[in-house]
Design a protein around this motif. Sequence first.
Motif, PDB file in Angstrom:
ATOM      1  N   ALA A  51       0.858  -1.188   0.000  1.00 50.90           N
ATOM      2  CA  ALA A  51       0.000   0.000   0.000  1.00 50.90           C
ATOM      3  C   ALA A  51       0.888   1.229   0.000  1.00 50.90           C
ATOM      4  O   ALA A  51       2.083   1.152   0.300  1.00 50.90           O
ATOM      5  CB  ALA A  51      -0.927   0.009   1.219  1.00 50.90           C
ATOM      6  N   ALA A  52       0.307   2.376  -0.333  1.00 46.90           N
ATOM      7  CA  ALA A  52       1.039   3.637  -0.334  1.00 46.90           C
ATOM      8  C   ALA A  52       0.337   4.632   0.574  1.00 46.90           C
ATOM      9  O   ALA A  52      -0.897   4.694   0.613  1.00 46.90           O
ATOM     10  CB  ALA A  52       1.152   4.196  -1.748  1.00 46.90           C
ATOM     11  N   HIS A  53       1.132   5.403   1.303  1.00 45.08           N
ATOM     12  CA  HIS A  53       0.612   6.447   2.178  1.00 45.08           C
ATOM     13  C   HIS A  53       1.406   7.726   1.976  1.00 45.08           C
ATOM     14  O   HIS A  53       2.515   7.713   1.435  1.00 45.08           O
ATOM     15  CB  HIS A  53       0.685   6.015   3.649  1.00 45.08           C
ATOM     16  CG  HIS A  53      -0.276   4.939   4.015  1.00 45.08           C
ATOM     17  ND1 HIS A  53      -1.570   5.206   4.394  1.00 45.08           N
ATOM     18  CD2 HIS A  53      -0.145   3.593   4.061  1.00 45.08           C
ATOM     19  CE1 HIS A  53      -2.199   4.069   4.660  1.00 45.08           C
ATOM     20  NE2 HIS A  53      -1.347   3.075   4.462  1.00 45.08           N
ATOM     21  N   LEU A  54       0.850   8.821   2.452  1.00 47.11           N
ATOM     22  CA  LEU A  54       1.445  10.134   2.270  1.00 47.11           C
ATOM     23  C   LEU A  54       2.174  10.612   3.512  1.00 47.11           C
ATOM     24  O   LEU A  54       1.733  10.367   4.637  1.00 47.11           O
ATOM     25  CB  LEU A  54       0.367  11.162   1.934  1.00 47.11           C
ATOM     26  CG  LEU A  54      -0.434  10.955   0.659  1.00 47.11           C
ATOM     27  CD1 LEU A  54      -1.585  11.962   0.616  1.00 47.11           C
ATOM     28  CD2 LEU A  54       0.456  11.114  -0.555  1.00 47.11           C
ATOM     29  N   SER A  55       3.265  11.346   3.278  1.00 49.77           N
ATOM     30  CA  SER A  55       3.902  12.117   4.331  1.00 49.77           C
ATOM     31  C   SER A  55       4.658  13.271   3.672  1.00 49.77           C
ATOM     32  O   SER A  55       5.827  13.508   3.946  1.00 49.77           O
ATOM     33  CB  SER A  55       4.848  11.255   5.170  1.00 49.77           C
ATOM     34  OG  SER A  55       5.181  11.926   6.373  1.00 49.77           O
ATOM     35  N   ILE A  56       3.964  13.962   2.765  1.00 53.80           N
ATOM     36  CA  ILE A  56       4.599  15.029   1.987  1.00 53.80           C
ATOM     37  C   ILE A  56       4.224  16.420   2.469  1.00 53.80           C
ATOM     38  O   ILE A  56       4.570  17.407   1.838  1.00 53.80           O
ATOM     39  CB  ILE A  56       4.276  14.896   0.479  1.00 53.80           C
ATOM     40  CG1 ILE A  56       2.766  14.898   0.219  1.00 53.80           C
ATOM     41  CG2 ILE A  56       4.906  13.656  -0.095  1.00 53.80           C
ATOM     42  CD1 ILE A  56       2.406  14.832  -1.257  1.00 53.80           C
ATOM     43  N   GLY A  57       3.523  16.501   3.586  1.00 55.11           N
ATOM     44  CA  GLY A  57       3.196  17.804   4.125  1.00 55.11           C
ATOM     45  C   GLY A  57       1.740  18.181   3.958  1.00 55.11           C
ATOM     46  O   GLY A  57       0.904  17.358   3.561  1.00 55.11           O
ATOM     47  N   ASN A  58       1.442  19.435   4.242  1.00 53.27           N
ATOM     48  CA  ASN A  58       0.066  19.915   4.264  1.00 53.27           C
ATOM     49  C   ASN A  58      -0.079  21.218   3.497  1.00 53.27           C
ATOM     50  O   ASN A  58       0.908  21.894   3.192  1.00 53.27           O
ATOM     51  CB  ASN A  58      -0.383  20.135   5.717  1.00 53.27           C
ATOM     52  CG  ASN A  58      -0.356  18.872   6.527  1.00 53.27           C
ATOM     53  OD1 ASN A  58      -1.128  17.956   6.289  1.00 53.27           O
ATOM     54  ND2 ASN A  58       0.552  18.795   7.505  1.00 53.27           N
ATOM     55  N   ALA A  59      -1.325  21.559   3.212  1.00 52.79           N
ATOM     56  CA  ALA A  59      -1.648  22.821   2.573  1.00 52.79           C
ATOM     57  C   ALA A  59      -2.722  23.526   3.391  1.00 52.79           C
ATOM     58  O   ALA A  59      -3.596  22.868   3.965  1.00 52.79           O
ATOM     59  CB  ALA A  59      -2.148  22.590   1.145  1.00 52.79           C
ATOM     60  N   PRO A  60      -2.669  24.852   3.485  1.00 52.71           N
ATOM     61  CA  PRO A  60      -3.661  25.591   4.277  1.00 52.71           C
ATOM     62  C   PRO A  60      -5.062  25.480   3.693  1.00 52.71           C
ATOM     63  O   PRO A  60      -5.243  25.387   2.478  1.00 52.71           O
ATOM     64  CB  PRO A  60      -3.155  27.043   4.214  1.00 52.71           C
ATOM     65  CG  PRO A  60      -2.262  27.088   3.017  1.00 52.71           C
ATOM     66  CD  PRO A  60      -1.673  25.734   2.878  1.00 52.71           C
ATOM     67  N   THR A  61      -6.054  25.460   4.582  1.00 53.54           N
ATOM     68  CA  THR A  61      -7.460  25.347   4.177  1.00 53.54           C
ATOM     69  C   THR A  61      -8.229  26.533   4.751  1.00 53.54           C
ATOM     70  O   THR A  61      -8.872  26.414   5.791  1.00 53.54           O
ATOM     71  CB  THR A  61      -8.079  24.035   4.680  1.00 53.54           C
ATOM     72  OG1 THR A  61      -7.930  23.959   6.113  1.00 53.54           O
ATOM     73  CG2 THR A  61      -7.394  22.833   4.064  1.00 53.54           C
ATOM     74  N   ASP A 121       2.614  31.134  -0.413  1.00 50.41           N
ATOM     75  CA  ASP A 121       2.536  29.717  -0.067  1.00 50.41           C
ATOM     76  C   ASP A 121       1.128  29.288   0.330  1.00 50.41           C
ATOM     77  O   ASP A 121       0.905  28.136   0.699  1.00 50.41           O
ATOM     78  CB  ASP A 121       3.506  29.388   1.061  1.00 50.41           C
ATOM     79  CG  ASP A 121       3.279  30.241   2.316  1.00 50.41           C
ATOM     80  OD1 ASP A 121       2.326  31.061   2.328  1.00 50.41           O
ATOM     81  OD2 ASP A 121       4.049  30.089   3.280  1.00 50.41           O
ATOM     82  N   GLY A 122       0.168  30.194   0.275  1.00 47.32           N
ATOM     83  CA  GLY A 122      -1.212  29.864   0.619  1.00 47.32           C
ATOM     84  C   GLY A 122      -1.570  30.085   2.074  1.00 47.32           C
ATOM     85  O   GLY A 122      -2.753  30.066   2.428  1.00 47.32           O
ATOM     86  N   TYR A 123      -0.571  30.293   2.934  1.00 49.48           N
ATOM     87  CA  TYR A 123      -0.839  30.535   4.348  1.00 49.48           C
ATOM     88  C   TYR A 123      -1.286  31.985   4.566  1.00 49.48           C
ATOM     89  O   TYR A 123      -1.138  32.833   3.678  1.00 49.48           O
ATOM     90  CB  TYR A 123       0.404  30.223   5.190  1.00 49.48           C
ATOM     91  CG  TYR A 123       0.663  28.743   5.321  1.00 49.48           C
ATOM     92  CD1 TYR A 123       0.087  28.007   6.347  1.00 49.48           C
ATOM     93  CD2 TYR A 123       1.465  28.070   4.401  1.00 49.48           C
ATOM     94  CE1 TYR A 123       0.308  26.638   6.469  1.00 49.48           C
ATOM     95  CE2 TYR A 123       1.688  26.706   4.507  1.00 49.48           C
ATOM     96  CZ  TYR A 123       1.108  25.991   5.539  1.00 49.48           C
ATOM     97  OH  TYR A 123       1.323  24.635   5.642  1.00 49.48           O
ATOM     98  N   SER A 183       1.321  29.648   9.351  1.00 46.04           N
ATOM     99  CA  SER A 183       2.512  29.346   8.558  1.00 46.04           C
ATOM    100  C   SER A 183       2.849  27.874   8.739  1.00 46.04           C
ATOM    101  O   SER A 183       2.278  27.191   9.608  1.00 46.04           O
ATOM    102  CB  SER A 183       3.709  30.204   8.979  1.00 46.04           C
ATOM    103  OG  SER A 183       4.287  29.709  10.173  1.00 46.04           O
ATOM    104  N   ALA A 184       3.794  27.389   7.950  1.00 45.68           N
ATOM    105  CA  ALA A 184       4.227  25.993   8.062  1.00 45.68           C
ATOM    106  C   ALA A 184       5.291  25.816   9.143  1.00 45.68           C
ATOM    107  O   ALA A 184       5.656  24.687   9.469  1.00 45.68           O
ATOM    108  CB  ALA A 184       4.769  25.508   6.720  1.00 45.68           C
TER     109      ALA A 184
END
Length: 304
Positions: A232-242, A253-255, A273-274
């Motif tokens: 299986a594959a999973h993510l750990s590439i970070g997040n984006a602001p919502t 950067d969207g923040y 911010s990140a």
Amino acid sequence: MAEMLYDTDLIIIGGGPAGCAAARMAASVGMRSVLIEPDRLCRNLYRIPALNNVLGGYTSGPELAGSIVAELKSTELCRLELGRHVTSLHADDDRVTATLDTGTRLTAPYAVVATGVGPLQPRDAAWITAPEGLTLRPLWQAEADDAEGRTLLVLGGDRPIGTFLRAHPATDTRLLVAYPAADAYKVEEIREDPRVTLLLVEHLTLSCGEGAQVSAEAVGQDGVRRAVLADAAHLSIGNAPTAPLGDLTRGADGYCPPTDQHPRVIVAGDLRSARFQRIMTALGSGSEAALHAYYAARELPATG
């Protein structure tokens, strides 16, 4: 001049640790608030199996989330609007107006926006090529049963990998962690774990394997291609602001930097911010945001 009438003293958008802390602090100084959350309170905190950086002796997300939720639900000055989301936020000289998905409009002198972040998907990472429309779960949402006796391909080297390993110390799993050079500093804490195989890549092309398996071709920094096969594959590439639509100023950067916002809109938690995305900083910034609104309302009374 007649005093302006509002629906509440403070609108809080987002029911994570920052939003909940804002509501609790507001109540402690006598402010009424309406907290708007499309899911349940602290929904992401419930999915974090292990904690090692919060005060109070809490060692798991569900334990801390349960305590926060119980306290907030007993806070009489906070009205919860769960299962609702804000479709637009508008800030004027004398008020903030939040429009809900039901069409209802709420007004207050100030609003705290603490909607946080959501996981990036393969399509958001320039170093990954994946089938169109593919959506994967973050690794931190995986249960022990998802990993037991299996090989998981993890895309990215973000810190939740360490959280997953600490939460499941006895789980017999193999993590193939494919990450770009930019994530090299993040994987140091997991480098010595025998369950981890690190794959520094220039590019990774993900495809579907036979049955439930996934396959990928990883191109290393030296240009050498390597076939990768996992269960299986999973993510750990970070997040984006919502952030909600409307009168919020976003950076490149969207923040939403707090200092760039309308004076009546206060940003708290991970949306800022990140750099400081931690539970403790979210709690602190939410509390500070409520106090900011409290003092500002007394220095600049809204009148009509």
